[in-house]
Design a protein around this motif. Structure first.
Motif, PDB file in Angstrom:
ATOM      1  N   TYR A  77       0.896  -0.831  -0.291  1.00 19.55           N
ATOM      2  CA  TYR A  77       0.324   0.100  -0.041  1.00 19.55           C
ATOM      3  C   TYR A  77       1.223   1.084   0.241  1.00 19.55           C
ATOM      4  O   TYR A  77       0.228   2.609   0.263  1.00 19.55           O
ATOM      5  N   ARG A  78       2.318   1.360  -0.285  1.00 19.03           N
ATOM      6  CA  ARG A  78       2.878   2.551  -0.056  1.00 19.03           C
ATOM      7  C   ARG A  78       3.044   2.856  -1.438  1.00 19.03           C
ATOM      8  O   ARG A  78       2.242   2.342  -2.946  1.00 19.03           O
ATOM      9  N   PRO A  79       2.259   4.343  -1.165  1.00 21.27           N
ATOM     10  CA  PRO A  79       2.178   5.160  -2.073  1.00 21.27           C
ATOM     11  C   PRO A  79       2.574   5.580  -3.286  1.00 21.27           C
ATOM     12  O   PRO A  79       4.158   6.189  -2.777  1.00 21.27           O
ATOM     13  N   GLY A  80       2.679   5.706  -4.128  1.00 21.81           N
ATOM     14  CA  GLY A  80       3.471   5.498  -5.531  1.00 21.81           C
ATOM     15  C   GLY A  80       4.546   4.270  -5.529  1.00 21.81           C
ATOM     16  O   GLY A  80       5.963   4.620  -6.554  1.00 21.81           O
ATOM     17  N   ARG A  81       4.452   3.312  -4.791  1.00 22.98           N
ATOM     18  CA  ARG A  81       4.989   2.669  -5.479  1.00 22.98           C
ATOM     19  C   ARG A  81       4.878   1.730  -6.601  1.00 22.98           C
ATOM     20  O   ARG A  81       3.747   1.545  -7.140  1.00 22.98           O
ATOM     21  N   GLU A  82       6.308   1.628  -6.818  1.00 26.02           N
ATOM     22  CA  GLU A  82       6.757   0.943  -8.778  1.00 26.02           C
ATOM     23  C   GLU A  82       7.390  -0.463  -8.390  1.00 26.02           C
ATOM     24  O   GLU A  82       6.823  -1.615  -9.586  1.00 26.02           O
ATOM     25  N   GLU A  83       8.098  -0.733  -7.869  1.00 22.60           N
ATOM     26  CA  GLU A  83       8.696  -2.091  -7.320  1.00 22.60           C
ATOM     27  C   GLU A  83       8.319  -2.707  -6.288  1.00 22.60           C
ATOM     28  O   GLU A  83       8.259  -1.208  -5.014  1.00 22.60           O
ATOM     29  N   PHE A  84       8.112  -3.734  -5.266  1.00 25.01           N
ATOM     30  CA  PHE A  84       8.327  -3.303  -4.371  1.00 25.01           C
ATOM     31  C   PHE A  84       9.757  -3.914  -4.089  1.00 25.01           C
ATOM     32  O   PHE A  84      10.789  -4.659  -4.269  1.00 25.01           O
ATOM     33  N   ASP A  85       9.690  -2.480  -2.606  1.00 24.49           N
ATOM     34  CA  ASP A  85      11.390  -2.730  -1.932  1.00 24.49           C
ATOM     35  C   ASP A  85      11.963  -3.417  -0.835  1.00 24.49           C
ATOM     36  O   ASP A  85      10.646  -3.434   0.310  1.00 24.49           O
ATOM     37  N   LEU A  86      12.191  -4.787  -0.898  1.00 24.87           N
ATOM     38  CA  LEU A  86      12.675  -6.117  -0.091  1.00 24.87           C
ATOM     39  C   LEU A  86      12.981  -5.190   1.376  1.00 24.87           C
ATOM     40  O   LEU A  86      12.463  -6.546   2.552  1.00 24.87           O
ATOM     41  N   HIS A  87      13.390  -4.182   1.599  1.00 19.80           N
ATOM     42  CA  HIS A  87      13.853  -3.728   2.766  1.00 19.80           C
ATOM     43  C   HIS A  87      12.820  -3.774   3.835  1.00 19.80           C
ATOM     44  O   HIS A  87      12.010  -4.067   5.118  1.00 19.80           O
ATOM     45  N   ALA A  88      11.355  -4.042   3.196  1.00 18.77           N
ATOM     46  CA  ALA A  88       9.840  -3.632   3.879  1.00 18.77           C
ATOM     47  C   ALA A  88       9.851  -4.514   4.816  1.00 18.77           C
ATOM     48  O   ALA A  88       8.694  -5.005   5.570  1.00 18.77           O
ATOM     49  N   LEU A  89      10.380  -5.735   4.588  1.00 18.41           N
ATOM     50  CA  LEU A  89      11.271  -6.786   5.048  1.00 18.41           C
ATOM     51  C   LEU A  89      12.112  -7.635   5.798  1.00 18.41           C
ATOM     52  O   LEU A  89      11.973  -8.915   6.649  1.00 18.41           O
ATOM     53  N   SER A  90      13.199  -6.727   6.105  1.00 17.58           N
ATOM     54  CA  SER A  90      14.227  -6.727   6.673  1.00 17.58           C
ATOM     55  C   SER A  90      13.663  -6.870   8.091  1.00 17.58           C
ATOM     56  O   SER A  90      15.128  -7.541   8.831  1.00 17.58           O
ATOM     57  N   GLY A  91      12.579  -6.356   8.710  1.00 18.94           N
ATOM     58  CA  GLY A  91      12.321  -6.618   9.599  1.00 18.94           C
ATOM     59  C   GLY A  91      12.106  -7.926  10.331  1.00 18.94           C
ATOM     60  O   GLY A  91      11.083  -8.762  11.693  1.00 18.94           O
ATOM     61  N   ASN A  92      11.500  -8.910   9.681  1.00 16.60           N
ATOM     62  CA  ASN A  92      11.014 -10.609   9.511  1.00 16.60           C
ATOM     63  C   ASN A  92      11.929 -11.486   9.385  1.00 16.60           C
ATOM     64  O   ASN A  92      12.371 -11.817   8.057  1.00 16.60           O
ATOM     65  N   LEU A  93      11.816 -12.407  10.217  1.00 15.83           N
ATOM     66  CA  LEU A  93      12.495 -13.581  10.352  1.00 15.83           C
ATOM     67  C   LEU A  93      11.185 -14.410  10.145  1.00 15.83           C
ATOM     68  O   LEU A  93      10.337 -14.400  10.910  1.00 15.83           O
ATOM     69  N   CYS A  94      12.112 -15.613   9.375  1.00 13.13           N
ATOM     70  CA  CYS A  94      11.315 -16.811   9.032  1.00 13.13           C
ATOM     71  C   CYS A  94      12.907 -18.324   9.191  1.00 13.13           C
ATOM     72  O   CYS A  94      13.243 -17.733   8.338  1.00 13.13           O
ATOM     73  N   ARG A  95      12.262 -19.247   9.480  1.00 13.72           N
ATOM     74  CA  ARG A  95      13.001 -19.950  10.456  1.00 13.72           C
ATOM     75  C   ARG A  95      13.016 -21.105   9.871  1.00 13.72           C
ATOM     76  O   ARG A  95      13.560 -21.634   9.322  1.00 13.72           O
ATOM     77  N   CYS A  96      11.458 -21.644   8.505  1.00  9.76           N
ATOM     78  CA  CYS A  96      11.745 -22.791   8.215  1.00  9.76           C
ATOM     79  C   CYS A  96      11.904 -22.895   6.723  1.00  9.76           C
ATOM     80  O   CYS A  96      11.500 -23.183   5.786  1.00  9.76           O
ATOM     81  N   THR A  97      11.139 -21.753   6.238  1.00  8.93           N
ATOM     82  CA  THR A  97      10.529 -21.795   4.390  1.00  8.93           C
ATOM     83  C   THR A  97      11.673 -21.293   3.505  1.00  8.93           C
ATOM     84  O   THR A  97      11.716 -22.670   2.764  1.00  8.93           O
ATOM     85  N   GLY A  98      12.296 -20.186   4.190  1.00 10.56           N
ATOM     86  CA  GLY A  98      13.800 -20.199   3.630  1.00 10.56           C
ATOM     87  C   GLY A  98      13.009 -18.819   2.588  1.00 10.56           C
ATOM     88  O   GLY A  98      11.856 -18.534   2.450  1.00 10.56           O
ATOM     89  N   TYR A  99      13.890 -17.901   2.055  1.00  9.08           N
ATOM     90  CA  TYR A  99      12.921 -16.176   1.944  1.00  9.08           C
ATOM     91  C   TYR A  99      13.147 -16.612   0.459  1.00  9.08           C
ATOM     92  O   TYR A  99      11.729 -15.536  -0.182  1.00  9.08           O
ATOM     93  N   ARG A 100      13.148 -17.782  -0.316  1.00 12.02           N
ATOM     94  CA  ARG A 100      12.850 -17.258  -1.607  1.00 12.02           C
ATOM     95  C   ARG A 100      11.308 -16.965  -2.235  1.00 12.02           C
ATOM     96  O   ARG A 100      11.435 -16.325  -2.904  1.00 12.02           O
ATOM     97  N   PRO A 101      10.398 -18.533  -1.729  1.00  9.12           N
ATOM     98  CA  PRO A 101       9.257 -18.207  -1.596  1.00  9.12           C
ATOM     99  C   PRO A 101       8.248 -16.852  -1.906  1.00  9.12           C
ATOM    100  O   PRO A 101       8.223 -15.985  -2.407  1.00  9.12           O
TER     101      PRO A 101
END
Ligand code: FES
Ligand code: FES
Length: 176
Positions: free
Chosen positions: A130-154
């Motif tokens: 929902y970021r206004p004016g977003r053209e591409e997804f900025d992956l930094h938006a997920l830099s505060g989220n950890l996943c212990r089992c899926t792996g980050y590629r999906p």
């Protein structure tokens, strides 16, 4: 010294469009408040702002009368600080038979295995969606989220597959 007995009025917090009252101890964090209300999508992982499992969306004024949907770690936020504010949780994004585009991409691209981190990822991803004016997804938006089992590629695939919100999207409508 004796403890203060001063009563304070209940806080009124909008969660997923429904008003909730909070008059519990002032040290109660927003995560515990939400889970106590039966909204258990947000999870406690680290309880110190490091993992993002507890992420929720808060409506913040954008300065021009519109809304900026912001992801915050609810484990760090006193519930009382939400008085008069509007919260959306992962449950609220995909209410009823409507699956939110972010949740759908996470599901179809295999972005979730045990699911513990998933509601937090979905809220952080939705804030960027929902970021206004977003053209591409900025992956930094997920830099505060950890996943212990899926792996980050999906998860990255899900984020980068997102289009722009539909004109009928209720949260997007608040941004204009
Ligand atoms: S529980 Fe880990 S950031 Fe809140
Ligand atoms: S899906 Fe298990 S921790 Fe992310």
């Amino acid at each position: 010294m004796s403890a203060s007995t001063t009563e304070r009025p209940a806080c009124r917090i909008s969660v997923n469009g429904t008003d909730h009252d909070f008059d519990g101890p002032t040290h109660t964090n927003a995560l515990d408040f939400l889970r106590g209300e039966g909204l258990t999508a947000a999870k406690e992982g680290c309880a110190e702002g490091e993992c993002g499992a507890c992420a929720i969306l808060i409506a913040r004024p954008d300065g021009d009368g519109t809304t900026r949907w912001t992801s915050v770690n609810s484990c760090l936020l006193p519930a009382a600080a939400l008085d008069g504010q509007e919260v959306i949780t992962a449950e609220g994004l995909s209410a009823g038979d409507h699956i939110h585009p972010v949740a759908e991409e996470m599901a179809v691209r295999g972005g979730s295995q045990c699911g513990y981190c998933t509601p937090g990822f979905i809220c952080s991803m939705a804030a960027e969606y929902y970021r206004p004016g977003r053209e591409e997804f900025d992956l930094h938006a997920l830099s505060g989220n950890l996943c212990r089992c899926t792996g980050y590629r999906p998860i990255k695939d899900a984020a980068q597959a997102l289009g722009t919100p539909e004109a009928t999207d209720a949260l997007a409508a608040r941004m204009t």
